[in-house]
Enzyme design. Structure first.
Site, PDB file in Angstrom:
ATOM      1  CE  LYS A 190     -15.466  13.606  26.039  1.00 40.40           C
ATOM      2  NZ  LYS A 190     -15.515  14.964  26.609  1.00 40.40           N
ATOM      3  N   GLY A 247     -23.901   9.621  30.576  1.00 45.44           N
ATOM      4  CA  GLY A 247     -24.400  10.833  29.926  1.00 45.44           C
ATOM      5  C   GLY A 247     -25.770  10.591  29.330  1.00 45.44           C
ATOM      6  CB  SER A 248     -27.640  12.460  26.806  1.00 47.89           C
ATOM      7  OG  SER A 248     -26.750  12.423  25.708  1.00 47.89           O
ATOM      8  CB  THR A 249     -30.750   8.098  26.145  1.00 49.07           C
ATOM      9  OG1 THR A 249     -30.941   7.786  27.533  1.00 49.07           O
ATOM     10  CG2 THR A 249     -31.193   6.903  25.323  1.00 49.07           C
ATOM     11  N   GLY A 252     -25.254   7.999  24.185  1.00 50.25           N
ATOM     12  CA  GLY A 252     -25.018   6.572  24.439  1.00 50.25           C
ATOM     13  C   GLY A 252     -25.275   5.727  23.203  1.00 50.25           C
ATOM     14  CD  GLU A 270     -25.633   6.334  35.181  1.00 48.57           C
ATOM     15  OE1 GLU A 270     -26.770   6.720  34.796  1.00 48.57           O
ATOM     16  OE2 GLU A 270     -24.865   7.014  35.853  1.00 48.57           O
ATOM     17  CB  CYS A 304     -28.559   9.938  35.783  1.00 52.09           C
ATOM     18  SG  CYS A 304     -27.501   9.351  37.081  1.00 52.09           S
ATOM     19  CD  GLU A 401     -31.969  12.691  31.798  1.00 53.46           C
ATOM     20  OE1 GLU A 401     -31.287  12.692  30.767  1.00 53.46           O
ATOM     21  OE2 GLU A 401     -31.648  12.049  32.818  1.00 53.46           O
TER      22      GLU A 401
HETATM   23  P1  NAI Z   1     -23.787  14.213  26.631  1.00 57.83           P
HETATM   24  O1  NAI Z   1     -24.327  12.846  26.879  1.00 57.83           O
HETATM   25  O2  NAI Z   1     -23.699  14.662  25.225  1.00 57.83           O
HETATM   26  O3  NAI Z   1     -22.337  14.334  27.297  1.00 57.83           O
HETATM   27  C1  NAI Z   1     -21.773  13.420  28.211  1.00 57.83           C
HETATM   28  C2  NAI Z   1     -20.343  13.123  27.812  1.00 57.83           C
HETATM   29  O4  NAI Z   1     -20.324  12.565  26.499  1.00 57.83           O
HETATM   30  C3  NAI Z   1     -19.435  14.349  27.736  1.00 57.83           C
HETATM   31  O5  NAI Z   1     -18.132  14.007  28.184  1.00 57.83           O
HETATM   32  C4  NAI Z   1     -19.421  14.668  26.254  1.00 57.83           C
HETATM   33  O6  NAI Z   1     -18.276  15.374  25.853  1.00 57.83           O
HETATM   34  C5  NAI Z   1     -19.426  13.283  25.664  1.00 57.83           C
HETATM   35  N1  NAI Z   1     -19.914  13.215  24.272  1.00 57.83           N
HETATM   36  C6  NAI Z   1     -20.681  14.101  23.596  1.00 57.83           C
HETATM   37  N2  NAI Z   1     -20.890  13.681  22.331  1.00 57.83           N
HETATM   38  C7  NAI Z   1     -20.259  12.494  22.200  1.00 57.83           C
HETATM   39  C8  NAI Z   1     -20.117  11.556  21.141  1.00 57.83           C
HETATM   40  N3  NAI Z   1     -20.677  11.749  19.932  1.00 57.83           N
HETATM   41  N4  NAI Z   1     -19.407  10.426  21.362  1.00 57.83           N
HETATM   42  C9  NAI Z   1     -18.862  10.183  22.565  1.00 57.83           C
HETATM   43  N5  NAI Z   1     -18.945  11.045  23.610  1.00 57.83           N
HETATM   44  C10 NAI Z   1     -19.635  12.190  23.431  1.00 57.83           C
HETATM   45  O7  NAI Z   1     -24.642  15.221  27.508  1.00 57.83           O
HETATM   46  P2  NAI Z   1     -24.774  16.818  27.367  1.00 57.83           P
HETATM   47  O8  NAI Z   1     -24.866  17.203  25.910  1.00 57.83           O
HETATM   48  O9  NAI Z   1     -23.733  17.433  28.195  1.00 57.83           O
HETATM   49  O10 NAI Z   1     -26.186  17.053  28.073  1.00 57.83           O
HETATM   50  C11 NAI Z   1     -27.410  16.859  27.356  1.00 57.83           C
HETATM   51  C12 NAI Z   1     -28.414  16.129  28.204  1.00 57.83           C
HETATM   52  O11 NAI Z   1     -27.916  14.850  28.555  1.00 57.83           O
HETATM   53  C13 NAI Z   1     -28.751  16.747  29.547  1.00 57.83           C
HETATM   54  O12 NAI Z   1     -29.717  17.738  29.446  1.00 57.83           O
HETATM   55  C14 NAI Z   1     -29.239  15.571  30.325  1.00 57.83           C
HETATM   56  O13 NAI Z   1     -30.596  15.351  30.039  1.00 57.83           O
HETATM   57  C15 NAI Z   1     -28.429  14.425  29.804  1.00 57.83           C
HETATM   58  N6  NAI Z   1     -27.307  14.072  30.682  1.00 57.83           N
HETATM   59  C16 NAI Z   1     -27.457  12.990  31.472  1.00 57.83           C
HETATM   60  C17 NAI Z   1     -26.460  12.642  32.363  1.00 57.83           C
HETATM   61  C18 NAI Z   1     -26.618  11.472  33.242  1.00 57.83           C
HETATM   62  O14 NAI Z   1     -25.938  11.386  34.253  1.00 57.83           O
HETATM   63  N7  NAI Z   1     -27.448  10.532  32.921  1.00 57.83           N
HETATM   64  C19 NAI Z   1     -25.250  13.435  32.501  1.00 57.83           C
HETATM   65  C20 NAI Z   1     -25.152  14.534  31.569  1.00 57.83           C
HETATM   66  C21 NAI Z   1     -26.170  14.831  30.718  1.00 57.83           C
HETATM   67 MG    MG Z   2     -24.324  16.366  24.017  1.00 60.67          MG
END
Ligand code: NAI
Ligand code: MG
Length: 505
Positions: A190, A247-249, A252, A270, A304, A401
């Site tokens: 996904k 993605g985000s904590t 996660g 991660e 990250c 972050e």
């Molecule tokens: P997110 O963590 O919500 O999204 C990452 C992935 O998770 C995307 O594919 C998203 O569709 C999916 N996702 C969203 N909600 C989900 C759920 N309930 N269950 C399973 N998967 C889900 O990150 P987002 O909203 O794009 O960005 C928000 C903040 O997250 C950013 O400002 C940043 O601080 C952080 N982030 C950190 C990353 C990293 O590499 N550590 C990468 C992306 C975002």
């Molecule tokens: Mg999100």
């Protein structure tokens, strides 16, 4: 095998119009959703134009994709394919990505806005894990009996849900796909709703009879969808054996909860970071400043391991800050399609607003903004390098972050104080230190609570070195031989070739 390529009209690459698949990729075919009419718009963050729309998968589509992955796992893949064959296919895939590098790079650039990715790294990651595919070995174990022994097999864990973010789409794709395929797992991928295009084009490389590596149907399935729909469905699915997430904590935590409440699937996470970079007085200041700049400005801070908290020893504080600020001023942010830009816009309006809300919070809390921190006029989600000094440990800009090019700077007197400040965070992803005193480098690298510590450098990774987080930055490791543990399940076989069992006991 026919591939339905839905017409996705994309205005990228200087107005050139291209046709790309925009359907879901299941069982080696591009298909519409079984029940959803929704689409996801892909936006170029440099121009704010919608460049195309892709099908948004539903919970039912995830079910269909998981069933396809399960069937492949039981029949053509899983324990039915040799490591040699897996290696051959993964290497073929790597060759095809290398061949199409320019096209994939343009797709990345048109949705992320940034040039700070490297298709070459993704190719190298695939080749690295192709090398492991026929070397996933168990142990032969002597036991306390001469007519018995035991051995272990590292079986593929099964069907894997892989949820990836938007900051390095194809690179995160390769980190997930490569070890899973090498171990014999099947995949439902996904991609992020913000950047689904490279993950959608790459399936072509798997199957097209003219172009493809020809993996069996169902081994890799790709279902773009909104995260709370598709990501949640994968995390709580009872027939998914493992979820790997970057993605985000916050997200996660939801994934782990969903895994706990469904089938206790294996989870690797991660997550975010608030990584420190420490500059000691003995450091090569000019070099250290370059690494600090790379640490926070790479990919416009959307990284990250962004080194977003800088700690500088008091004796060199003013001098080092001057050098840093002058380096930051040389970093030109602009459209990634323009070769003179060193960095691009941030990925979306949402991220742009989030970053500026932190910048405002920093100013309001009394941190002094010595560079950047102002909005530009005109189109595009541009955030210029921003530096805050006089920060205190309780400020939001120091704790959260931000995921943008925003650095907060503080002083320290002693090594102990630097360690204390650096570790004062709920995160533990990366950390950097600069010093020419080798004993100090060893002491401090030991004391820092992080999954990765960089000494006299920052942010560089190797496919054969593990990567992951401590504390709330994650669970599990990617890259290196360590990632193989995430995609295998150890089976112990106890073998008796002589012992008789007397009965009754
Ligand atoms: P997110 O963590 O919500 O999204 C990452 C992935 O998770 C995307 O594919 C998203 O569709 C999916 N996702 C969203 N909600 C989900 C759920 N309930 N269950 C399973 N998967 C889900 O990150 P987002 O909203 O794009 O960005 C928000 C903040 O997250 C950013 O400002 C940043 O601080 C952080 N982030 C950190 C990353 C990293 O590499 N550590 C990468 C992306 C975002
Ligand atoms: Mg999100």
């Amino acid at each position: 095998m026919g591939i339905v390529v839905y017409e996705g009209v994309m205005k990228t690459m200087g107005g050139k119009i291209d046709h790309r698949p925009t359907g879901l990729f299941i069982n080696n075919e591009f298909v519409p959703s079984v029940d959803s009419k929704e689409t996801i718009d892909c936006i170029n963050p440099a121009t704010e134009d919608v460049i195309c729309s892709v099908v948004a998968g539903s919970v039912k589509d995830i079910d269909v994709a998981v069933a396809a992955a399960r069937k492949a796992f039981k029949t053509t893949w899983g324990k039915n394919v040799t490591g040699f064959e897996r290696a051959r296919l993964i290497n073929k895939l790597a060759d095809l990505i290398e061949r199409d590098a320019q096209e994939l790079a343009e797709l990345e650039l048109s949705t992320t806005g940034s040039r700070d990715f490297d298709i070459g790294d993704s190719v190298a990651c695939l080749r690295y894990y192709a090398g492991w595919a026929d070397k996933i070995l168990g142990q032969a174990i002597e036991v306390d009996n001469k007519t018995k022994f035991a051995f272990t097999r590292h079986d593929p864990i099964g069907v894997c849900g892989q949820i990836i973010p938007w900051n390095y789409p194809i690179n995160m794709w390769s980190w997930k796909v490569a070890p899973a395929l090498a171990c014999g797992c099947t995949i439902v991928m996904k991609p992020s709703e913000i950047t689904p295009l490279t993950a959608l084009v790459s399936p072509l490389l798997f199957v097209d009879s003219r172009r493809g590596a020809n993996f069996p149907p169902g081994v890799v399935n790709t279902v773009p969808s909104l995260g709370p729909v598709g990501g949640q469905a994968l995390s709580e699915h009872r027939d998914v054996d493992k979820v790997a997430f970057t993605g985000s904590t916050v997200t996660g935590r939801k994934i782990m909860e969903a895994a706990a409440k469904s089938n206790l699937k294996k989870v690797s996470l991660e997550l975010g970071g608030k990584s420190p970079q420490i500059i000691f007085e003995s450091a090569d200041l000019d070099q250290a400043a370059n690494w600090v700049a790379l640490g926070i400005l790479y990919n416009t801070g959307q990284d990250c391991t962004a080194g977003s908290r800088l700690f500088v020893q008091e004796s060199i504080y003013d001098k080092f800050l001057d050098i840093c600020v002058s380096k930051f001023k040389q970093h030109k942010i602009g459209d990634g399609f323009d070769d003179s830009s060193a960095g691009g816009p941030v990925v979306s309006k949402m991220q742009y607003d989030k970053i500026f809300s932190y910048i405002d919070a920093g100013k309001q809390a009394g941190a002094k903004c010595v560079l950047g921190g102002e909005k530009r006029a005109g189109k595009g989600y541009y955030v210029d390098p921003t530096v805050f000094v006089d920060v205190t440990p309780d400020m939001k800009i120091v704790r959260d972050e931000i995921f943008g090019p925003v650095l907060s700077v503080a002083k320290f007197k002693t090594e102990e104080e630097a360690i204390e400040l650096a570790n004062d965070t709920t995160y533990g992803l990366g950390a950097g230190l600069h010093s020419t005193d080798a004993s100090q480098c060893m002491r401090v690298s030991q004391a820092l609570e992080a999954g990765t510590v960089w000494v006299n450098q920052y942010n560089l990774l190797n496919n054969n070195v593990p990567f992951g987080g401590k504390k709330q930055s994650g669970i599990g490791r990617e890259l290196g031989s360590y990632a193989l543990e995430e995609y295998t399940s150890v089976k112990a076989v106890h073998w008796n070739y002589g012992e008789k069992l007397d009965w009754p006991l």
